[in-house]
Design an enzyme around this catalytic site. Structure first.
Site, PDB file in Angstrom:
ATOM      1  N   HIS A 152       5.724 -10.218  -5.305  1.00 40.96           N
ATOM      2  CA  HIS A 152       4.802 -10.811  -6.266  1.00 40.96           C
ATOM      3  C   HIS A 152       3.956  -9.797  -7.025  1.00 40.96           C
ATOM      4  O   HIS A 152       3.019 -10.164  -7.733  1.00 40.96           O
ATOM      5  CB  HIS A 152       3.876 -11.798  -5.534  1.00 40.96           C
ATOM      6  CG  HIS A 152       3.456 -12.960  -6.366  1.00 40.96           C
ATOM      7  ND1 HIS A 152       2.134 -13.226  -6.663  1.00 40.96           N
ATOM      8  CD2 HIS A 152       4.190 -13.917  -6.983  1.00 40.96           C
ATOM      9  CE1 HIS A 152       2.064 -14.305  -7.408  1.00 40.96           C
ATOM     10  NE2 HIS A 152       3.291 -14.748  -7.619  1.00 40.96           N
ATOM     11  N   LYS A 154       2.716  -7.150  -9.895  1.00 40.60           N
ATOM     12  CA  LYS A 154       2.803  -7.159 -11.356  1.00 40.60           C
ATOM     13  C   LYS A 154       2.171  -5.870 -11.867  1.00 40.60           C
ATOM     14  O   LYS A 154       0.997  -5.847 -12.248  1.00 40.60           O
ATOM     15  CB  LYS A 154       2.076  -8.379 -11.931  1.00 40.60           C
ATOM     16  CG  LYS A 154       2.545  -9.711 -11.356  1.00 40.60           C
ATOM     17  CD  LYS A 154       1.626 -10.837 -11.776  1.00 40.60           C
ATOM     18  CE  LYS A 154       1.957 -12.133 -11.049  1.00 40.60           C
ATOM     19  NZ  LYS A 154       1.597 -12.069  -9.612  1.00 40.60           N
ATOM     20  N   ASP A 159       5.026   7.354 -17.153  1.00 43.01           N
ATOM     21  CA  ASP A 159       4.990   8.820 -17.015  1.00 43.01           C
ATOM     22  C   ASP A 159       4.172   9.280 -15.813  1.00 43.01           C
ATOM     23  O   ASP A 159       3.574  10.369 -15.844  1.00 43.01           O
ATOM     24  CB  ASP A 159       4.462   9.476 -18.297  1.00 43.01           C
ATOM     25  CG  ASP A 159       5.458   9.385 -19.442  1.00 43.01           C
ATOM     26  OD1 ASP A 159       6.655   9.209 -19.169  1.00 43.01           O
ATOM     27  OD2 ASP A 159       5.031   9.502 -20.602  1.00 43.01           O
TER      28      ASP A 159
END
Length: 218
Positions: A152, A154, A159
């Site tokens: 779950h 996010k 870089d």
């Protein structure tokens, strides 16, 4: 001895050099200022075709998009710009990924030579509209969970220096409809634990660890 005119010219030259140095220093400070940005959703409708065409770098002038959506800055376009700033690597760890615009941006980075790795949730990635299949078809590395719980997270890391995280799933519904937030920050103190978490999950979800049959089904 210097004449008054020579002294005046020397003084003016010194003042000009000092002014140029101050401007250069101010520009350097602006360039070096770390990113600190908060984006809120839903994002107002806006055409992102010009932004994506510019990122494609074909060298040809992009054709004007015929869609009726307004042009201009919005939360989605800002998120796209942050992603498209990647030059070396992009790590993505998402529960849901179905936004065509964000999917195109990730594929553009892959074609540009950026190393892209994606971790996602096994149950969601197979749903209609998911971008995961398209990313895999493009040659992007994708790994998924094999657990009962959801993957779950996010977040994304650009870089290895810029963290993008928040409540937003990269779906059209979340971008256009939901109340969501995204924090974009360049700060090693925050980037490192997220990068460590990504690497831990990436290794845990290595396909060599996948179980295709239960232990009882031998």
């Amino acid at each position: 001895m210097w004449t008054a005119g020579a002294q005046r010219r020397a003084g003016l030259a010194l003042a000009a050099a000092a002014a140029a140095l101050a401007l250069a220093l101010a520009a350097w400070r602006r360039r070096r200022q770390p990113v600190r940005e908060v984006l809120f959703f839903p994002s107002r409708p806006s055409c992102t075709e010009e932004l994506l065409a510019e990122a494609a770098g074909t060298g040809a002038a992009a054709r004007p998009c015929p869609c009726p959506l307004p042009r201009g800055d919005c939360s989605l376009s800002r998120l796209l710009r942050r992603l498209l700033s990647a030059r070396r690597s992009l790590e993505i760890c998402l529960f849901a990924f179905s936004s065509p615009q964000l999917g195109r941006a990730v594929q553009l980075l892959h074609r540009r030579g950026v190393r892209v790795r994606v971790v996602t949730d096994a149950q969601y990635m197979g749903l209609q509209g998911s971008q995961i299949g398209l990313l895999r078809h493009a040659g992007i590395q994708v790994r998924h969970d094999q657990e009962n719980g959801y993957m779950h997270h996010k977040f994304a890391i650009v870089d290895r220096r810029m963290l993008i995280t928040g409540s937003l799933n990269w779906t059209t519904q979340a971008i256009q409809t939901n109340r969501e937030n995204v924090l974009v920050v360049e700060d090693a103190e925050y980037v490192k634990p997220f990068l460590d978490e990504f690497e831990r999950i990436w290794e845990e979800y290595n396909p060599i660890h996948y179980r295709f049959f239960s232990k009882d089904n031998k």
